[in-house]
Design an enzyme around this catalytic site. Structure first.
Site, PDB file in Angstrom:
ATOM      1  N   THR A 161       0.729  -1.166  -0.060  1.00 27.50           N
ATOM      2  CA  THR A 161      -0.130   0.047   0.085  1.00 27.50           C
ATOM      3  C   THR A 161       0.990   1.223  -0.067  1.00 27.50           C
ATOM      4  O   THR A 161       0.340   2.440   0.414  1.00 27.50           O
ATOM      5  CB  THR A 161      -0.868   0.058   1.308  1.00 27.50           C
ATOM      6  OG1 THR A 161      -0.162  -0.117   2.375  1.00 27.50           O
ATOM      7  CG2 THR A 161      -1.989  -1.072   1.058  1.00 27.50           C
ATOM      8  N   TYR A 197       3.627   5.529   5.199  1.00 25.91           N
ATOM      9  CA  TYR A 197       2.811   5.715   4.026  1.00 25.91           C
ATOM     10  C   TYR A 197       1.882   6.812   4.127  1.00 25.91           C
ATOM     11  O   TYR A 197       1.161   7.115   2.808  1.00 25.91           O
ATOM     12  CB  TYR A 197       2.233   4.221   3.490  1.00 25.91           C
ATOM     13  CG  TYR A 197       3.305   3.147   3.251  1.00 25.91           C
ATOM     14  CD1 TYR A 197       4.707   3.383   3.315  1.00 25.91           C
ATOM     15  CD2 TYR A 197       2.890   1.774   3.057  1.00 25.91           C
ATOM     16  CE1 TYR A 197       5.738   2.499   3.054  1.00 25.91           C
ATOM     17  CE2 TYR A 197       3.830   0.861   2.918  1.00 25.91           C
ATOM     18  CZ  TYR A 197       5.313   1.188   3.078  1.00 25.91           C
ATOM     19  OH  TYR A 197       6.073   0.250   2.662  1.00 25.91           O
ATOM     20  N   GLU A 226      11.575  -1.417  10.003  1.00 26.67           N
ATOM     21  CA  GLU A 226      11.381  -1.037   8.622  1.00 26.67           C
ATOM     22  C   GLU A 226      12.812  -0.964   8.008  1.00 26.67           C
ATOM     23  O   GLU A 226      12.958  -1.325   6.880  1.00 26.67           O
ATOM     24  CB  GLU A 226      10.573   0.362   8.391  1.00 26.67           C
ATOM     25  CG  GLU A 226      10.445   0.536   7.005  1.00 26.67           C
ATOM     26  CD  GLU A 226       9.304   1.304   6.411  1.00 26.67           C
ATOM     27  OE1 GLU A 226       8.925   1.697   5.371  1.00 26.67           O
ATOM     28  OE2 GLU A 226       8.609   1.889   7.606  1.00 26.67           O
ATOM     29  N   TYR A 248      11.686  12.715   8.199  1.00 26.79           N
ATOM     30  CA  TYR A 248      13.121  12.495   7.321  1.00 26.79           C
ATOM     31  C   TYR A 248      13.924  13.915   7.823  1.00 26.79           C
ATOM     32  O   TYR A 248      14.013  14.864   6.997  1.00 26.79           O
ATOM     33  CB  TYR A 248      12.738  12.869   5.875  1.00 26.79           C
ATOM     34  CG  TYR A 248      12.124  11.534   5.240  1.00 26.79           C
ATOM     35  CD1 TYR A 248      12.648  10.525   4.775  1.00 26.79           C
ATOM     36  CD2 TYR A 248      10.487  11.722   5.339  1.00 26.79           C
ATOM     37  CE1 TYR A 248      11.871   9.440   4.279  1.00 26.79           C
ATOM     38  CE2 TYR A 248       9.796  10.383   4.703  1.00 26.79           C
ATOM     39  CZ  TYR A 248      10.557   9.319   4.361  1.00 26.79           C
ATOM     40  OH  TYR A 248       9.902   8.171   3.846  1.00 26.79           O
ATOM     41  N   SER A 262       8.820  -5.046  -3.917  1.00 26.90           N
ATOM     42  CA  SER A 262       9.335  -4.734  -5.337  1.00 26.90           C
ATOM     43  C   SER A 262       9.513  -5.954  -6.220  1.00 26.90           C
ATOM     44  O   SER A 262      10.483  -6.257  -6.928  1.00 26.90           O
ATOM     45  CB  SER A 262      10.574  -3.662  -5.354  1.00 26.90           C
ATOM     46  OG  SER A 262      10.307  -2.351  -4.956  1.00 26.90           O
ATOM     47  N   TRP A 321      15.177   8.214  -6.930  1.00 30.82           N
ATOM     48  CA  TRP A 321      15.477   7.271  -5.905  1.00 30.82           C
ATOM     49  C   TRP A 321      15.750   5.850  -6.556  1.00 30.82           C
ATOM     50  O   TRP A 321      16.118   4.992  -5.710  1.00 30.82           O
ATOM     51  CB  TRP A 321      14.432   7.266  -4.792  1.00 30.82           C
ATOM     52  CG  TRP A 321      13.194   6.746  -5.287  1.00 30.82           C
ATOM     53  CD1 TRP A 321      12.143   7.581  -6.108  1.00 30.82           C
ATOM     54  CD2 TRP A 321      12.590   5.316  -5.140  1.00 30.82           C
ATOM     55  NE1 TRP A 321      11.133   6.797  -6.214  1.00 30.82           N
ATOM     56  CE2 TRP A 321      11.096   5.493  -5.535  1.00 30.82           C
ATOM     57  CE3 TRP A 321      12.893   4.140  -4.532  1.00 30.82           C
ATOM     58  CZ2 TRP A 321      10.417   4.396  -5.558  1.00 30.82           C
ATOM     59  CZ3 TRP A 321      12.062   2.912  -4.483  1.00 30.82           C
ATOM     60  CH2 TRP A 321      11.132   3.282  -5.142  1.00 30.82           C
ATOM     61  N   SER A 354      -0.206  -1.981  -5.773  1.00 30.46           N
ATOM     62  CA  SER A 354      -0.802  -1.465  -6.923  1.00 30.46           C
ATOM     63  C   SER A 354      -2.146  -0.886  -6.721  1.00 30.46           C
ATOM     64  O   SER A 354      -2.901  -1.158  -5.738  1.00 30.46           O
ATOM     65  CB  SER A 354      -1.146  -2.428  -7.946  1.00 30.46           C
ATOM     66  OG  SER A 354      -1.852  -1.904  -9.238  1.00 30.46           O
ATOM     67  N   ILE A 393      -4.505  -5.257  -9.720  1.00 29.34           N
ATOM     68  CA  ILE A 393      -4.640  -5.917  -8.277  1.00 29.34           C
ATOM     69  C   ILE A 393      -5.419  -7.356  -8.772  1.00 29.34           C
ATOM     70  O   ILE A 393      -5.006  -8.207  -8.102  1.00 29.34           O
ATOM     71  CB  ILE A 393      -5.707  -5.083  -7.579  1.00 29.34           C
ATOM     72  CG1 ILE A 393      -4.837  -3.833  -7.253  1.00 29.34           C
ATOM     73  CG2 ILE A 393      -6.390  -6.101  -6.326  1.00 29.34           C
ATOM     74  CD1 ILE A 393      -5.869  -2.927  -6.596  1.00 29.34           C
ATOM     75  N   ASN A 443      -2.532  -9.780 -10.398  1.00 29.23           N
ATOM     76  CA  ASN A 443      -1.452 -10.152  -9.586  1.00 29.23           C
ATOM     77  C   ASN A 443      -1.790 -11.249  -8.625  1.00 29.23           C
ATOM     78  O   ASN A 443      -1.066 -11.939  -7.980  1.00 29.23           O
ATOM     79  CB  ASN A 443      -1.177  -8.919  -8.965  1.00 29.23           C
ATOM     80  CG  ASN A 443      -0.252  -7.981  -9.512  1.00 29.23           C
ATOM     81  OD1 ASN A 443       0.226  -8.168 -10.790  1.00 29.23           O
ATOM     82  ND2 ASN A 443       0.118  -6.791  -9.155  1.00 29.23           N
TER      83      ASN A 443
END
Length: 326
Positions: free
Chosen positions: A25, A58, A120, A132, A220, A230, A274, A280, A283
């Site tokens: 997500t 997120y 994480e 950050y 990924s 990135w 996705s 979705i 997959n």
């Protein structure tokens, strides 16, 4: 192992189980329309997904939680059918911040517990709500914490029933050893979430984790976006690979479905993100065929040991995990 759309859970070393096929997500809050995470998770549950991967960083856990709760209220699923993974972000590594951060996630999701909570990244940042943190020169502000002390606070969250299982993400072998050899260890990590796909198959880390009964969960798994700010673009786009496309034609499947099937068939979990309804659905359609031994070996041969996700902006952090071979 026989995998079906209804049954594709893998045993974890603490006695719990985790569905090998999930949905990610991740969203950039600056560019993602509001409500997209909510709609995508609702659809995913209808399609058959039971593993949902999220994170505080997120910025959409409120949408994800709403989708889960609505599907439970509809009677589509029970809470125990859903496997939710949340993550401890880099600015909350000090032990005294771990439980309050998980409780913040639970409050946002409006759930009583989550199924898996992971560290994480092994890299701590300056504590606080600036996710950050940077100094006046734009340099990231790192923080020195003891990974073992952070892990002890994670163990306490499991003991308190706030999470069923605990794990890590982006840890290398040395960092895993640090946790596993910790004096007084109560709970081993059940999983290590890392980049994993046909161009980056992680054979050494996978073998090490198998020996330690730690499940690899591949992020990924279809490659990544081609955002050069990135992403390492040394690798060509995974889904345009000729071998994956040709094997897909044999089974009437897409290159994406072949890449996902490759990982789950070797016991690696996959959490492709996705927000596209067709993707979705597609997959999830990876349980009605199996790759042959020769096809698995051919796909393994695509490995280049080159990451898409290098996180080089944090490469000078003392705990940057990717300087090590695995």
């Amino acid at each position: 192992m026989s995998l079906t759309a209804e049954r594709h859970s893998f045993p974890l070393n603490d006695g719990n189980t985790m569905p090998l096929k999930g949905i990610g997500t991740y969203a950039d809050p600056k560019t993602t329309p509001k409500g997209l995470g909510y709609e995508s998770v609702k659809l995913a549950i209808d399609v058959g997904y039971r593993h949902i991967d999220g994170a505080l960083v997120y910025f959409n856990e409120h949408e994800v939680g709403q989708a889960i709760r609505e599907k439970i209220a509809e009677g589509k699923v029970k809470r125990e059918d859903i496997f939710y993974c949340g993550k401890l972000w880099n600015t909350f590594h000090p032990p005294e911040l771990v439980r309050p951060t998980l409780e913040r996630t639970l409050k946002t999701l409006q759930l009583d517990y989550i199924d898996l909570y992971v560290v994480e990244l092994p890299m701590a940042f300056k504590p606080g709500d600036t996710f950050y943190p940077r100094d006046d020169n734009g340099k990231y502000i790192f923080h020195k914490t003891d990974l073992c002390a952070t892990w002890e606070a994670m163990e306490a969250c499991k003991d308190a029933g706030l999470t069923k299982s605990i794990g890590v993400s982006n840890f290398n072998c040395r960092q895993l050893e640090l946790i596993l050899n910790k004096p007084g260890l109560k709970h081993r990590p059940v999983s290590n979430q890392v980049e994993c796909h046909p161009y980056f198959t992680q054979p050494k880390l996978l073998e090490y984790c198998r020996q330690k009964e730690i499940v690899i969960l591949g992020y990924s798994p279809l490659g990544t976006s081609r955002d050069e700010s990135w992403v390492n673009l040394t690798n060509p786009p995974l889904l345009k690979d000729n071998l994956l496309i040709s094997i897909g034609k044999k089974y009437n499947k897409t290159a994406a479905q072949i890449a996902l099937r490759f990982n789950v068939q070797r016991g690696v979990g996959v959490i492709p993100k996705s927000f596209n309804p067709e993707h979705i659905k597609e997959n999830f359609q990876i349980f009605d065929f199996s790759l042959t031994e020769n096809e698995m070996k051919a796909i393994e041969g695509l490995n280049t040991n080159v990451r898409f996700v290098e996180l080089k902006m944090w490469g000078d952090h003392p705990e940057y995990p990717f300087h090590d071979e695995y």
